[in-house]
Design a protein around this motif. Structure first.
Motif, PDB file in Angstrom:
ATOM      1  N   ALA A  62       0.813  -1.221   0.000  1.00 39.23           N
ATOM      2  CA  ALA A  62       0.000   0.000   0.000  1.00 39.23           C
ATOM      3  C   ALA A  62       0.840   1.262   0.000  1.00 39.23           C
ATOM      4  N   SER A  63       2.101   1.164   0.409  1.00 40.71           N
ATOM      5  CA  SER A  63       2.972   2.342   0.389  1.00 40.71           C
ATOM      6  C   SER A  63       3.563   2.592  -0.987  1.00 40.71           C
ATOM      7  N   GLY A  64       3.335   1.650  -1.909  1.00 40.33           N
ATOM      8  CA  GLY A  64       3.861   1.794  -3.268  1.00 40.33           C
ATOM      9  C   GLY A  64       5.161   1.056  -3.506  1.00 40.33           C
ATOM     10  N   GLN A  65       5.637   0.274  -2.516  1.00 47.80           N
ATOM     11  CA  GLN A  65       6.866  -0.485  -2.725  1.00 47.80           C
ATOM     12  C   GLN A  65       6.617  -1.615  -3.714  1.00 47.80           C
ATOM     13  N   ILE A  66       7.532  -1.753  -4.671  1.00 49.66           N
ATOM     14  CA  ILE A  66       7.445  -2.786  -5.705  1.00 49.66           C
ATOM     15  C   ILE A  66       8.299  -3.967  -5.258  1.00 49.66           C
ATOM     16  N   ILE A  67       7.674  -5.088  -4.994  1.00 49.09           N
ATOM     17  CA  ILE A  67       8.395  -6.270  -4.522  1.00 49.09           C
ATOM     18  C   ILE A  67       8.439  -7.276  -5.665  1.00 49.09           C
ATOM     19  N   VAL A  68       9.607  -7.431  -6.259  1.00 45.87           N
ATOM     20  CA  VAL A  68       9.773  -8.326  -7.407  1.00 45.87           C
ATOM     21  C   VAL A  68      10.224  -9.698  -6.903  1.00 45.87           C
ATOM     22  N   VAL A  69       9.544 -10.721  -7.338  1.00 49.58           N
ATOM     23  CA  VAL A  69       9.837 -12.095  -6.928  1.00 49.58           C
ATOM     24  C   VAL A  69      10.794 -12.720  -7.947  1.00 49.58           C
ATOM     25  N   VAL A  70      11.943 -13.200  -7.461  1.00 48.27           N
ATOM     26  CA  VAL A  70      12.991 -13.716  -8.351  1.00 48.27           C
ATOM     27  C   VAL A  70      13.259 -15.184  -8.028  1.00 48.27           C
TER      28      VAL A  70
END
Length: 755
Positions: A62-70
């Motif tokens: 919700a804060s806008g952090q982009i969490i990319v799963v690798v």
């Protein structure tokens, strides 16, 4: 066949003739049988408070952090930056808000590209596209998550681009619904959704709504170059934590009530524990217990130093069954392979027989020793085993296979084992094996508390599974103007990749895997031997053999010896034809303009002097999986020591996502190749390496590495992997350079003996 006990034996046995010919037809039975299997997979990600799972590769909070799963293992190659960069570029994210999370084991992350390269056989090639499809389905449905061979970007580039584009569309739809406008009029730049006018909104404000919208039938990609992240030298996401020490490697894991272990596994081969002095170990302060298995013993203590000291004092004795590994035995086995009946022609073009008949043939013989991995971080794993299941913290290039092996060793179903994949402190392919994870799990069960197992450097060297040793007999017929009219390469070598797969997928003991693969000629053992030059008639023959030394996945794999054989022999032919080495190569590269461009660029940037006597300059060129490279080196002999004052590399690897990381990997490969040429090999005697201290292996130090220049060629081709590309080039270039310095051909690796 001796195997490590596996309850699910055969689960990953691979694609063979019986598998393919299901139902009596060619591929028909296979297609029908697999067609009814489930083919829809859902992400198995966990969402934290405020996080929304957008797709298998992306979460946004919700804060806008982009969490990319690798799903790929970070081993220093920058994959946890490059793959997120692809996604963030298509999404329109602010790079400062991008974070990374390791992927769980899932069919969605299977590396079908590496699986096809590894598991392709005559039967799958016979079936063409159907054979490729079969391997892809096998890898997907078996959740074969694999990291290696420079396949990360070629394999996952489209998936990450699609994931970013899908997220951008859904976010734009959610914002457009609030603004009551067509979603096509919205875009995302630097993490802000806008309609091109005054209306603006943060990604986090609408991400929860975005998941309720549907994607269009055709997914639109971003157009134009404004604000694009792809192609930029963005900072690595893992650099800050590695600088401040907060980055957790396996040996950094700390659990409540955890203890530490060191291990001994005996000589190389079929070694079993025969005895030890248990009383002596008890004199070490902090020592807790000796844990014995058939093939190893580990000491457990309150700290690792005490565990290792107790193990030394216990003086374990092993019985080695069979002929002990020795360097002389390895060489004899390779030479004897040429006279065996298992040799097979794997690559051919034209007809060599009439070209060679009655002609003057130029021939040379070459050999390379097995090259050790010598990663900075020895093998390590941390385990906690309870009545409910097991948890394992380790760096692994094959997490699904590692989890299966650990579950089998503990007698648990796979769902009861949780594997936390960590970044590796170097690997070069060594983390494809899962032995340390199995050992740590067994120790944790025996102790009834968490255990961190760390191999000593000595153990890491003794039990290393190095690159394949190989011998080559090269022959050629020169025609007018230096043209090569015929070319024959006969290579005696075991196949490291076949052995690796047998061990990690089927649980075959390493020494048994080596023997079992001894009669199989395979393209994997001579990958890179097909000459890149326009030679009308050529052939490559492979002569398999068991050298008694278990081998493993390495950086470059068979290309390490293939490039040395090919480029050293090409240089010899150039000299015998009386032609300058670069021109000799260029005249045969009319059909390979990308490699020709690399070669001419490296020579120009390096101020190539034509390979004249005393220049100390040498060239080599090679191509691998859609990437092309050439290098020029300046080298000299100071007594019995090689000094390399300059390396110039020109590389065409397509349109790289992060050029700076690509350059880092090429530079890393050059240094790895330098170590392979100078040392990184040890003699073997009586089943043990005769040296295990790094300082005695003639490895290059910073003072031994001069100026390194890497030129990335501009290209619009799809990006290719570069992690393996540069390493095979260095040894032949140095050997060719030293010929101009000494007047003598060096046809063996390492080029000089270690101290």
């Amino acid at each position: 066949m001796a195997r490590i006990p596996r309850k699910q034996s055969g689960k990953h046995q691979g694609i063979n003739r019986r598998t393919l010919l299901v139902g009596g037809g060619a591929a028909a039975g296979l297609l029908l049988a697999w067609g009814v299997w489930p083919r829809s997979y859902q992400p198995n990600l966990n969402a934290g408070p405020g996080e929304t799972i957008v797709n298998a590769f992306l979460k946004i909070d919700a804060s806008g952090q982009i969490i990319v799963v690798v799903p790929q293992t970070e081993m220093g190659q920058g994959v946890t930056t490059v793959l997120p960069q692809i996604l963030a570029d298509e999404l329109g994210a602010d790079w400062r808000t991008v974070a990374v999370q390791s992927a769980p084991i899932s069919p969605l992350y299977a590396n079908t590209l590496l699986a096809r390269a590894w598991l392709a056989s005559d039967w799958t090639r016979l079936l063409g596209d159907a054979g490729d499809w079969a391997i892809g389905q096998y890898a997907t449905r078996g959740a074969l998550m694999l990291t290696g061979g420079g396949t990360s970007v070629p394999m996952f580039r489209d998936a990450y681009r699609d994931a970013g584009a899908a997220a951008r569309v859904l976010l734009c739809k959610a914002a457009a619904a609030r603004w009551a406008i067509p979603w096509e009029s919205c875009d995302i730049q630097d993490g802000i959704i806008s309609d091109g006018g005054a209306r603006r909104m943060k990604i986090g404000d609408v991400v929860a709504d975005a998941a309720r919208f549907d994607l269009p039938d055709i997914l639109p990609y971003r157009q134009g170059q404004d604000g694009r992240l792809s192609g930029q030298d963005l900072p690595r996401l893992d650099t800050p934590s590695k600088i401040d020490g907060s980055h957790n490697f396996t040996a950094d894991i700390r659990l409540p009530d955890m203890v530490y272990a060191s291990i001994r596994q005996g000589p190389i081969g079929d070694a079993v524990l025969a005895g030890l002095d248990e009383r002596a170990a008890g004199s070490v302060t902090g020592f807790l217990k000796l844990v014995r298995q058939e093939r190893w013993v580990a000491a457990v203590a309150s700290n690792w130093w005490a565990a290792n000291k107790a193990l030394d004092l216990s003086d374990p004795v092993f019985t080695l069954r069979g002929v002990p590994v020795s360097s002389g035995g390895i060489d004899d086995a390779l030479e004897a392979a040429f006279a065996g009946s298992d040799g097979r022609r794997l690559y051919a073009q034209g007809d060599l027989a009439p070209v060679f008949e009655g002609a003057t043939i130029l021939a040379s013989e070459y050999q390379v020793d097995a090259g050790l991995h010598l990663a900075l971080e020895p093998q390590c794993a941390t385990a906690r085993v309870t009545d409910d299941g097991a948890e394992i913290w380790m760096a692994t290039q094959a997490p699904g296979l590692a989890r299966a092996a650990i579950a089998d060793a503990l007698g648990l179903p796979e769902r009861a084992v949780t594997l936390y994949p960590l970044h590796a402190g170097g690997s070069f392919g060594r983390r494809m094996d899962w032995d340390a994870g199995v050992q740590a799990a067994l120790l944790a069960r025996a102790m009834g508390r968490p255990v961190q197992l760390l191999w000593s450097r000595l153990e890491d060297v003794v039990q290393d599974r190095p690159s394949a040793p190989a011998h080559a007999r090269m022959a050629a017929k020169l025609g007018r103007a230096g043209a090569i009219e015929g070319w024959l390469a006969k290579v005696a070598a075991p196949c490291a990749l076949t052995q690796t797969w047998a061990h990690i997928a089927d649980g075959v003991l390493p020494h048994v895997a080596a023997a079992d693969a001894a009669d199989r000629a395979t393209r994997l053992a001579v990958a890179g031997m097909a000459p890149p030059y326009a030679i009308p008639n050529w052939a490559v023959d492979h002569f398999p053999t068991d050298v008694g030394l278990p081998l493993g996945f390495t950086r470059g794999n068979a290309h390490l010896h293939s490039a040395f054989f090919t480029e050293s022999f090409v240089d010899e032919l150039a000299h015998l034809s009386g032609m300058e080495a670069m021109s000799f190569r260029i005249q045969m590269l009319g059909g390979n303009p990308r490699l020709a461009h690399c070669l001419s660029t490296a020579a120009s940037m390096g101020d190539w002097q034509g390979g004249i006597a005393g220049s100390g300059q040498g060239l080599s060129a090679h191509m691998m999986d859609g990437a092309y490279a050439a290098i020029m080196v300046e080298a000299a002999m100071n007594g019995d020591k090689i000094s390399v004052s300059r390396i110039v590399a020109a590389v065409d690897a397509g349109d790289q996502v992060n050029p700076d990381i690509a350059r880092q990997q090429i530079e890393s490969g050059l240094v790895y190749g330098l170590a392979y040429a100078m040392g990184a090999s040890v003699p073997y005697e009586r089943g043990l390496p005769t040296r295990a201290i790094l300082g005695r292996m003639n490895l290059p130090r910073l003072a031994d590495i001069g100026e390194v220049t890497v030129e990335l060629m501009r290209s619009t081709a799809d990006p290719a992997g570069v992690s393996d590309l540069a390493a095979p080039l260095v040894a032949p270039a140095i050997a060719n350079a030293l010929y101009t310095w000494t007047g003598q051909r060096m046809r063996s690796l390492p080029l000089v003996g270690a101290a």
